[in-house]
Structure formats: C-alpha cells, structure tokens
Write an enzyme that holds these catalytic residues in place. Structure first.
Site, short mmCIF file in Angstrom:
data_model
loop_
_atom_site.label_atom_id
_atom_site.label_comp_id
_atom_site.label_asym_id
_atom_site.label_seq_id
_atom_site.Cartn_x
_atom_site.Cartn_y
_atom_site.Cartn_z
CE1 TYR A 93 -3.85 2.34 0.75
CE2 TYR A 93 -2.38 3.27 2.40
CZ TYR A 93 -3.53 3.34 1.64
OH TYR A 93 -4.38 4.42 1.78
CE LYS A 97 -3.61 4.74 -1.77
NZ LYS A 97 -4.68 5.36 -2.57
CB VAL A 126 -9.91 9.71 6.33
CG1 VAL A 126 -11.27 9.77 5.67
CG2 VAL A 126 -9.29 11.10 6.44
CB THR A 128 -12.79 4.88 3.82
OG1 THR A 128 -11.70 3.95 3.92
CG2 THR A 128 -12.25 6.30 3.71
#
Length: 188
Positions: A93, A97, A126, A128
C-alpha cells in the site's frame, strides 16, 4: 468497474465523455490495502494492491488526459500519509501511494504549460469502508498505529472529499503539483 483493467477504464472514460460531452476533472480515489508483515507478503497480494492503487490511477490518467487538455481540466489523485511517513504492515500500500505521489508530480510538470493541473490528497485517520476491513497480522501490537498516528479519533470521508472538491475546482486554479495532507495533524 475494475480500475486495473485497461479495457474497462477506457470504456468508462469514453462512456463518460459521450454522455456528458466533455471531461473536466478526474478524481482517482480507488484503493485497497492489506495489513501483513512485510516479509510475509505474497507476490499476488503485492501485485493486486499495486494494480488497483497505482496502475488504476495511471490508466485513468492516461485515458483522461487528452480530454482534460481540451478544457484545461484537473486531476486529483488520492495518495496517503503512508506515502509520507512510515506505516507498519502496509508495504505494498505504501509503495503504491508513494508511486501515486510521483505520478502526480510528473504529470503536473509535463502538462502545466497546456493548462492541466494535477494534485494529490494524502488522507490519514479518515475512516472509510476500507478502514473497517483492517485486520492486523498475527503478533502485531494493536496500539502501535495509534501511537504512530497520535490519533484516537478518525474523521469521516467528507474530511478528504471537501479538499478533493476544492482542488478540482477553479478556486484552485493556481495550485499544481501539490500534495496536501488531510490527517488532523498526524504527521505535523
């Protein structure tokens, strides 16, 4: 659609332009992740994360750019605080990114004289639907992420979405090649 499938991406962009007559903004927000010890990542899991996160972003940018150049549009890519600082158990990841940041910076320089802007948002803390799927690897310290991030509270997706909307708007006409954190000061 599967953002890592070239034919699906090409069809999506073509269908969008046909339906609306033009493409003004591209916002790449698709992303997946797994928590694993770095030495235990299977190649197919590594590849799938890069295919969705990085290759999907590339495919959409490549297909949309000719349309965006016609209108002097904007691209807003979603990176992550993982690209800016160490995050445990997220090597694929993090790599994807970081690649998105480099891709964004490259596009911003290459197309700035033609009126196309490219920026990135780097969310952190955040919450999600992807966040709800977090499963820490065996033996992982569950408090480590909270200590690294310094966050005990997560914000809703709207915290990042409002910045994406701003960067996509004409109000951000003089912002190009930037990456902006939306992390509550996590990496400050």
């Amino acid at each position: 659609l599967d953002v890592s499938d070239e034919a699906s991406v090409n069809k999506c962009v073509a269908d969008t332009v046909q339906r609306y007559g033009q493409l003004d903004v591209l916002c790449n927000v698709a992303g997946i992740l797994r928590f694993e010890h770095s030495h235990q990542i299977k190649l197919q899991d590594w590849q799938r994360i890069l295919d969705v996160n990085l290759t999907g972003t590339f495919l959409f940018c490549r297909e949309a750019i000719p349309h965006l150049l016609k209108v002097k549009g904007a691209i807003v890519n979603t990176s992550s605080t993982a690209a800016l600082g160490g995050h445990p158990w997220t090597l694929a990841y993090t790599a994807s990114k970081g690649g998105i940041l480099s891709l964004t910076h490259g596009l911003s320089v290459e197309y700035k004289n033609q009126g196309l802007r490219a920026n990135a948002v780097c969310p952190g803390a955040v919450k999600t639907p992807m966040h709800n799927a977090f499963v820490l690897p065996e033996g992982a310290d569950p408090g480590l992420l909270a200590r690294i991030t310094g966050q005990d509270k997560y914000r809703p997706p709207e915290a990042a979405a409002s910045l994406i909307c701003f960067l996509a708007s004409k109000d951000a006409a003089h912002i190009n090649g930037e990456h902006i954190r939306v992390d509550g000061g996590m990496l400050a």
